[in-house]
Motif scaffolding. Structure first.
Motif, PDB file in Angstrom:
ATOM      1  N   TYR A   1       1.092   4.583  -9.033  1.00 48.07           N
ATOM      2  CA  TYR A   1       0.292   4.364  -7.836  1.00 48.07           C
ATOM      3  C   TYR A   1       0.433   5.585  -6.935  1.00 48.07           C
ATOM      4  CZ  TYR A   1       0.191  -0.541  -9.219  1.00 48.07           C
ATOM      5  OH  TYR A   1       0.011  -1.713  -9.907  1.00 48.07           O
ATOM      6  N   ARG A   2      -0.698   6.019  -6.365  1.00 47.53           N
ATOM      7  CA  ARG A   2      -0.705   7.200  -5.500  1.00 47.53           C
ATOM      8  C   ARG A   2      -1.118   6.828  -4.083  1.00 47.53           C
ATOM      9  NH1 ARG A   2      -1.583   8.686 -10.587  1.00 47.53           N
ATOM     10  NH2 ARG A   2      -0.594  10.581 -11.346  1.00 47.53           N
ATOM     11  N   THR A   3      -1.027   7.777  -3.167  1.00 45.93           N
ATOM     12  CA  THR A   3      -1.384   7.554  -1.768  1.00 45.93           C
ATOM     13  C   THR A   3      -2.713   6.814  -1.657  1.00 45.93           C
ATOM     14  OG1 THR A   3      -0.199   9.560  -1.120  1.00 45.93           O
ATOM     15  CG2 THR A   3      -1.841   8.720   0.431  1.00 45.93           C
TER      16      THR A   3
ATOM     17  N   ASP B   1       8.007  14.497  -3.352  1.00 46.03           N
ATOM     18  CA  ASP B   1       7.871  14.163  -1.933  1.00 46.03           C
ATOM     19  C   ASP B   1       8.381  12.748  -1.690  1.00 46.03           C
ATOM     20  OD1 ASP B   1       6.528  16.587  -1.200  1.00 46.03           O
ATOM     21  OD2 ASP B   1       4.705  15.782  -2.133  1.00 46.03           O
ATOM     22  N   PRO B   2       8.799  12.441  -0.460  1.00 46.16           N
ATOM     23  CA  PRO B   2       9.201  11.072  -0.163  1.00 46.16           C
ATOM     24  C   PRO B   2       8.044  10.091  -0.444  1.00 46.16           C
ATOM     25  CG  PRO B   2       9.871  12.524   1.615  1.00 46.16           C
ATOM     26  CD  PRO B   2       8.981  13.324   0.702  1.00 46.16           C
TER      27      PRO B   2
ATOM     28  N   VAL C   1       0.865  -1.177   0.000  1.00 47.20           N
ATOM     29  CA  VAL C   1       0.000   0.000   0.000  1.00 47.20           C
ATOM     30  C   VAL C   1       0.900   1.224   0.000  1.00 47.20           C
ATOM     31  CG1 VAL C   1      -1.716   1.331   1.298  1.00 47.20           C
ATOM     32  CG2 VAL C   1      -1.848  -1.161   1.264  1.00 47.20           C
ATOM     33  N   VAL C   2       0.579   2.181  -0.867  1.00 48.33           N
ATOM     34  CA  VAL C   2       1.307   3.450  -0.881  1.00 48.33           C
ATOM     35  C   VAL C   2       0.769   4.286   0.283  1.00 48.33           C
ATOM     36  CG1 VAL C   2       1.865   5.539  -2.178  1.00 48.33           C
ATOM     37  CG2 VAL C   2       1.660   3.344  -3.376  1.00 48.33           C
ATOM     38  N   LYS C   3       1.580   4.409   1.323  1.00 47.77           N
ATOM     39  CA  LYS C   3       1.177   5.198   2.498  1.00 47.77           C
ATOM     40  C   LYS C   3       1.173   6.683   2.161  1.00 47.77           C
ATOM     41  CE  LYS C   3       2.364   6.287   7.241  1.00 47.77           C
ATOM     42  NZ  LYS C   3       3.430   6.312   8.224  1.00 47.77           N
ATOM     43  N   SER C   4       2.210   7.133   1.425  1.00 52.49           N
ATOM     44  CA  SER C   4       2.261   8.524   1.000  1.00 52.49           C
ATOM     45  C   SER C   4       3.195   8.644  -0.198  1.00 52.49           C
ATOM     46  CB  SER C   4       2.720   9.443   2.140  1.00 52.49           C
ATOM     47  OG  SER C   4       4.015   9.082   2.578  1.00 52.49           O
ATOM     48  N   GLY C   5       2.944   9.649  -1.002  1.00 48.32           N
ATOM     49  CA  GLY C   5       3.768   9.878  -2.183  1.00 48.32           C
ATOM     50  C   GLY C   5       3.219   9.167  -3.408  1.00 48.32           C
ATOM     51  N   THR C   6       4.083   9.032  -4.404  1.00 47.10           N
ATOM     52  CA  THR C   6       3.706   8.433  -5.683  1.00 47.10           C
ATOM     53  C   THR C   6       4.758   7.413  -6.083  1.00 47.10           C
ATOM     54  OG1 THR C   6       2.635  10.495  -6.357  1.00 47.10           O
ATOM     55  CG2 THR C   6       3.158   8.928  -8.097  1.00 47.10           C
ATOM     56  N   LEU C   7       4.299   6.215  -6.439  1.00 47.77           N
ATOM     57  CA  LEU C   7       5.166   5.141  -6.910  1.00 47.77           C
ATOM     58  C   LEU C   7       4.965   4.982  -8.412  1.00 47.77           C
ATOM     59  CD1 LEU C   7       6.951   2.549  -6.595  1.00 47.77           C
ATOM     60  CD2 LEU C   7       4.807   1.323  -6.134  1.00 47.77           C
ATOM     61  N   THR C   8       6.023   5.157  -9.171  1.00 48.23           N
ATOM     62  CA  THR C   8       5.984   4.865 -10.600  1.00 48.23           C
ATOM     63  C   THR C   8       6.612   3.488 -10.759  1.00 48.23           C
ATOM     64  OG1 THR C   8       6.161   7.213 -11.121  1.00 48.23           O
ATOM     65  CG2 THR C   8       6.613   5.659 -12.899  1.00 48.23           C
TER      66      THR C   8
END
Length: 104
Positions: A54-56, A76-77, A34-41
């Motif tokens: 994937y976003r928060t 952002d982190p 789960v993306v707790k915070s930030g953005t995962l590409t």
């Protein structure tokens, strides 16, 4: 989602700074995150075009064998909560790409 034999389960909170990456890797088992915070590409051959963002609050699953890489291309982190379900004795993430099942 299937992992055979004795199983180890590991939970990690992973923080990736802006511009950072997980590095290319694969898994011997399954990952649920789960993306707790930030953005995962996320770069992986399982997506049309090879990439998904994937976003928060978004959840992600990664299957066994294929090479992929997560990047923080935001400002952002990125904080990701990851649960690894891996055959006993295997690392949660395999960085020796020759040990991955599928082409890379």
């Amino acid at each position: 989602m299937s992992v055979s034999g004795p199983l180890q389960v590991l939970f990690r909170e992973i923080t990736i700074p802006p511009g950072g990456t997980t590095g290319k890797h694969c898994h011997h088992g399954q990952l649920v995150g789960v993306v707790k915070s930030g953005t995962l590409t996320h770069y992986a051959p399982v997506y049309p075009g090879g990439v998904h963002v994937y976003r928060t609050g978004d959840s992600i699953t990664e299957g066994r064998g294929y090479v992929h890489e997560g990047r923080n291309e935001g400002s952002d982190p990125l904080v990701l909560w990851a649960t690894y379900m891996t055959p006993e004795g295997k690392p949660p993430a395999e960085t020796d790409l020759d040990k991955c099942d599928r082409p890379h």
